[in-house]
Design an enzyme around this catalytic site. Structure first.
Site, PDB file in Angstrom:
ATOM      1  N   CYS A   2      47.177   5.868   2.596  1.00 44.22           N
ATOM      2  CA  CYS A   2      47.534   7.184   3.096  1.00 44.22           C
ATOM      3  C   CYS A   2      47.075   8.220   2.071  1.00 44.22           C
ATOM      4  O   CYS A   2      47.095   7.972   0.871  1.00 44.22           O
ATOM      5  CB  CYS A   2      49.035   7.384   3.340  1.00 44.22           C
ATOM      6  N   ARG A  27      41.423   6.436   2.384  1.00 46.63           N
ATOM      7  CA  ARG A  27      42.734   5.864   2.083  1.00 46.63           C
ATOM      8  C   ARG A  27      43.470   5.409   3.345  1.00 46.63           C
ATOM      9  O   ARG A  27      44.526   4.787   3.254  1.00 46.63           O
ATOM     10  CB  ARG A  27      43.608   6.905   1.360  1.00 46.63           C
ATOM     11  N   TRP A  77      47.519   5.294   6.837  1.00 46.80           N
ATOM     12  CA  TRP A  77      47.278   3.848   6.962  1.00 46.80           C
ATOM     13  C   TRP A  77      48.651   3.283   7.317  1.00 46.80           C
ATOM     14  O   TRP A  77      49.577   3.312   6.492  1.00 46.80           O
ATOM     15  CB  TRP A  77      46.762   3.274   5.645  1.00 46.80           C
ATOM     16  N   ASN A 103      53.060   9.141   1.208  1.00 48.72           N
ATOM     17  CA  ASN A 103      52.215   7.974   0.972  1.00 48.72           C
ATOM     18  C   ASN A 103      53.080   6.946   0.253  1.00 48.72           C
ATOM     19  O   ASN A 103      53.683   7.273  -0.768  1.00 48.72           O
ATOM     20  CB  ASN A 103      51.019   8.413   0.100  1.00 48.72           C
ATOM     21  N   GLY A 104      53.178   5.726   0.799  1.00 49.88           N
ATOM     22  CA  GLY A 104      53.994   4.698   0.142  1.00 49.88           C
ATOM     23  C   GLY A 104      54.955   4.078   1.135  1.00 49.88           C
ATOM     24  O   GLY A 104      54.741   4.163   2.349  1.00 49.88           O
ATOM     25  N   GLU A 484      31.789 -12.603  -3.971  1.00 49.01           N
ATOM     26  CA  GLU A 484      31.755 -11.158  -3.710  1.00 49.01           C
ATOM     27  C   GLU A 484      30.853 -10.853  -2.502  1.00 49.01           C
ATOM     28  O   GLU A 484      31.183 -10.009  -1.673  1.00 49.01           O
ATOM     29  CB  GLU A 484      31.281 -10.427  -4.981  1.00 49.01           C
ATOM     30  N   LYS A 488      32.109  -8.989   0.865  1.00 48.72           N
ATOM     31  CA  LYS A 488      31.451  -7.786   1.388  1.00 48.72           C
ATOM     32  C   LYS A 488      31.116  -7.976   2.859  1.00 48.72           C
ATOM     33  O   LYS A 488      31.372  -7.126   3.684  1.00 48.72           O
ATOM     34  CB  LYS A 488      30.177  -7.578   0.582  1.00 48.72           C
ATOM     35  N   GLU A 491      34.339  -8.204   5.176  1.00 52.95           N
ATOM     36  CA  GLU A 491      35.167  -7.007   5.334  1.00 52.95           C
ATOM     37  C   GLU A 491      34.490  -5.916   6.158  1.00 52.95           C
ATOM     38  O   GLU A 491      35.164  -5.115   6.780  1.00 52.95           O
ATOM     39  CB  GLU A 491      35.675  -6.466   4.001  1.00 52.95           C
ATOM     40  N   HIS A 507      32.960 -30.868  -0.588  1.00 51.64           N
ATOM     41  CA  HIS A 507      34.353 -31.315  -0.533  1.00 51.64           C
ATOM     42  C   HIS A 507      35.146 -30.567   0.543  1.00 51.64           C
ATOM     43  O   HIS A 507      36.363 -30.452   0.424  1.00 51.64           O
ATOM     44  CB  HIS A 507      34.994 -31.164  -1.913  1.00 51.64           C
ATOM     45  N   LYS A 606      41.085   2.093   1.099  1.00 49.91           N
ATOM     46  CA  LYS A 606      40.445   1.878  -0.194  1.00 49.91           C
ATOM     47  C   LYS A 606      41.430   1.608  -1.311  1.00 49.91           C
ATOM     48  O   LYS A 606      41.161   0.809  -2.187  1.00 49.91           O
ATOM     49  CB  LYS A 606      39.570   3.070  -0.555  1.00 49.91           C
TER      50      LYS A 606
HETATM   51  C1  F6R Z   1      36.454  -4.870  -1.492  1.00 48.10           C
HETATM   52  C2  F6R Z   1      37.338  -3.941  -2.146  1.00 48.10           C
HETATM   53  C3  F6R Z   1      38.702  -4.390  -2.487  1.00 48.10           C
HETATM   54  C4  F6R Z   1      39.136  -3.780  -3.832  1.00 48.10           C
HETATM   55  C5  F6R Z   1      40.598  -4.136  -4.117  1.00 48.10           C
HETATM   56  C6  F6R Z   1      41.042  -3.615  -5.459  1.00 48.10           C
HETATM   57  O1  F6R Z   1      35.206  -4.306  -1.260  1.00 48.10           O
HETATM   58  O2  F6R Z   1      36.972  -2.820  -2.400  1.00 48.10           O
HETATM   59  O3  F6R Z   1      38.800  -5.767  -2.495  1.00 48.10           O
HETATM   60  O4  F6R Z   1      38.307  -4.287  -4.833  1.00 48.10           O
HETATM   61  O5  F6R Z   1      41.400  -3.577  -3.118  1.00 48.10           O
HETATM   62  O6  F6R Z   1      40.942  -2.236  -5.531  1.00 48.10           O
HETATM   63  P1  F6R Z   1      40.990  -1.494  -6.916  1.00 48.10           P
HETATM   64  O7  F6R Z   1      39.775  -1.901  -7.685  1.00 48.10           O
HETATM   65  O8  F6R Z   1      40.989  -0.037  -6.586  1.00 48.10           O
HETATM   66  O9  F6R Z   1      42.239  -1.944  -7.612  1.00 48.10           O
END
Ligand code: F6R
Length: 611
Positions: A2, A27, A77, A103-104, A484, A488, A491, A507, A606
């Site tokens: 949020c 957010r 969110w 937010n929270g 990673e 990517k 997601e 395995h 994010k």
């Molecule tokens: C994936 C992604 C998330 C963040 C995770 C941690 O692309 O962006 O997995 O890496 O939510 O976020 P931060 O780094 O802001 O603590």
């Protein structure tokens, strides 16, 4: 999660709020809304879905809102209550005399709601936030100022929150507070601002104040006053943020993700600058920690930051010969962690706000560990919780999927590994400098990779057209890179994808493999090259279409794979950088081919400020 924004000043309130929300949409984007102070009333405007829906509604008002000078806004969110207009913020209390954005999570909201309902208060949403609006309104109606009312209500709340409120009784005033959720104040001339993050306000100001846990801030067009929980005024120094306003614009790119992928050379250059000289000597004196006392390292983070941590482990163990544990922050905090004052806990977080990472820091504090934060966000919560900070200088990252922050995190961890190795003398001076000089080539090599991959990645996308799932394989440092790459892809394209150690695939995950499960194999160099090739061959034998990440001239990779995504010749320390970039582009193009919004993937936000 949020985003909240507030403005008190001139007759441009709606414009500032909407622009701020646009830069906070990463957010959360389930719904958005504004509460505006009008003559003797508060007008609430809310829409479900992305901000553009709210923007359309506002545009249809034909300038009728252009006189508004004070208001608050929110992009949501969803936590409590599905995305709907009733559940969208702002929420009103006291028959519309008070509006609140939040937010929270208010953990004890059910009990507070029951109490209010017993007093005859009618609720119009399923949210936890609405209790705050009613509780504040009750106190304002009883004669308290908005600030005193908010302070009183805060005493009753459990959970995490950043909250901002306006009241019809106090035109031109916004009060706000926070506990474990971020909130900054932007300072202007004849106007002042509030936001969840500085990037919402960069067009307006570069001067900010941080609001600490438990504090309340009151802003008007001409004043900003901070108070502690007891109501006493607090002196607070402002700080400058050196990000440009352009850094949060698309700048000609179709999406933030593509822009941020291409910003990696600049992000790496800025991150290494002043920390690694032309001779390859590392200087991390900025952290002010005595690294010679470190006997053990624990790296904590979530998602992409956790993957960067896995690469940090490789580098630190390899060069500094210090044992490193890498932990998922949300697990670490509940794992009764072991350590002492000679344990360095490296907490990685792009946003600097992730609740689980902050909680992991608290857990490390309990055993007396030294905490080093690696973050991209100046003034963020994590910078104030840690003993020392190493900023990744990637610039604002807007796309929900992390790209440039990841490679910048890896660069910082490499610097830390070299600094630790220097202090401990585990690598001969000359050799260490050589590795440092190699690391200095990261920006150029990433640039070269971007050029080399070019259109090739779009050919690879075809192999994912009918895919039901996909497997990313690698060994050594290529393993976290594969993890990673899979994160990517899943997601942003919603294609189930696994990143796995290539040797471990037999395995279990090999059962996934058939012609509808493309395999991405990071072939790499050195000891494990032949073994990885064999593992990839094993998937070919089971019908997989393999995309190999390999050097352009790698004949064995070409023979085995349906397609080679070329990576340039690069020193060993740069392998994670040059291999990550093609995988970011692959995920991007697969998602685009599926017609998806790469910057705002479904269900995600994010910064994850809930557990
Ligand atoms: C994936 C992604 C998330 C963040 C995770 C941690 O692309 O962006 O997995 O890496 O939510 O976020 P931060 O780094 O802001 O603590």
């Amino acid at each position: 999660m949020c985003g909240i924004v507030g403005y008190a000043g001139r007759e441009r309130c709606v414009e500032v709020l909407m622009d701020g929300l646009e830069h906070l949409e990463y957010r959360g984007y389930d719904s958005a809304g504004l509460a505006l102070q009008r003559e003797g009333r508060i007008e609430q405007i809310r829409e479900v879905g992305e901000l553009r829906n709210l923007a359309r509604t506002i545009a249809a008002r034909n300038g009728d809102l252009s006189r508004v000078q004070t208001g608050v806004g929110h992009t949501r969110w969803a936590t409590h209550g599905r995305p709907s207009e009733e559940n969208a913020h702002p929420h009103l209390g006291g028959d519309g005399s008070v509006a609140v954005v939040h937010n929270g999570i208010i953990e004890n909201f059910a009990e507070l709601r029951e109490e209010l309902e017993e007093r005859g208060v009618a609720f119009s949403s399923e949210t936890d936030t609405e209790v705050m609006a009613h509780l504040i309104a009750e106190r304002v109606q009883a004669g308290e100022t908005l600030r005193v009312a908010l302070a009183g209500v805060l005493q009753r709340l459990e959970g995490s929150f950043a909250v901002a409120a306006v009241s019809v009784e106090e035109p031109g005033t916004i009060v706000a507070a926070r506990h474990q959720s971020p909130l900054v104040v932007g300072l202007g001339e004849g106007e002042n601002f509030l936001a969840s993050a500085v990037q919402a306000l960069l067009k307006e100001t570069h001067e900010f104040l941080v609001v600490e846990n438990g504090e309340i801030v009151e802003i008007t067009d001409s004043s900003v006053e901070v108070f502690d929980a007891a109501g006493d005024p607090v002196e607070r120094e402002s700080f400058e943020v050196d990000w440009d306003a352009e850094a949060v614009e698309l700048g000609g790119y179709e999406d933030y993700m593509l822009k941020e992928i291409h910003e990696q050379p600049a992000a790496l250059r800025a991150t290494l600058l002043g920390r690694l000289d032309a001779e390859g000597a590392v200087d991390l004196s900025e952290i002010g920690l005595d690294l010679s006392e470190i006997e053990r390292v624990v790296i904590v983070g979530c998602g992409t930051a956790y993957h960067a941590g896995l690469l940090g482990k490789h580098a630190i163990e390899r060069f500094a010969r210090i044992p490193v544990e890498v932990a998922i922050a949300s697990e670490y905090r509940y794992a009764d962690p072991i350590g002492d004052e000679n344990t360095l806990v490296v907490a990685i977080s792009q946003s600097g706000e992730t609740t689980d990472t902050l909680a992991a820091i608290q857990a490390a504090r309990e055993f007396g560990g030294k905490v080093l934060a690696v973050t991209n966000t100046q003034g963020s919560l994590i910078t104030r919780e840690a003993d020392a900070v190493l900023l990744t200088k990637a610039g604002p990252e807007i796309c929900v999927a992390s790209t440039k922050a990841f490679t910048a995190q890896v660069a910082v961890l490499d610097l830390l590994a070299l600094a630790l190795a220097g202090v401990r003398g585990t690598v001969a001076e000359g050799e260490l400098r050589g590795i440092g000089r190699d690391l200095r080539l990261a920006p150029e090599k990433v640039e070269e990779t971007l050029g080399l991959v070019g259109d090739r990645v779009e050919e690879a996308v075809e192999l994912f057209d009918d895919a039901r799932c996909s497997l990313f394989l690698g060994r050594g440092t290529a393993c976290p890179v594969a993890m990673e790459g899979a994160l990517k892809l899943k997601e942003i394209s919603y294609l189930p994808s696994e990143g796995y150690p290539a040797g471990e695939m037999k395995h279990g995950p090999i059962a996934l493999v058939d012609e509808y499960c493309p395999v991405v194999a990071i072939i790499g160099d050195g000891l494990v090259r032949e073994k990885t090739l064999s593992n990839a061959e094993e998937t070919v034998a089971r019908g997989a279409n393999v995309v190999a990440l390999a050097r352009e001239g790698d004949r064995a990779a070409r023979r085995m794979a349906r397609l080679v995504l070329p990576v340039p010749e690069a020193p060993e320390i740069l392998a994670p950088f040059v291999c990550s970039v093609p995988l970011q582009l692959l995920a991007y193009h697969v998602a685009k081919e599926r017609g998806l919004d790469v910057d705002k993937p479904r269900n995600l936000a994010k910064s994850v400020t809930v557990e």
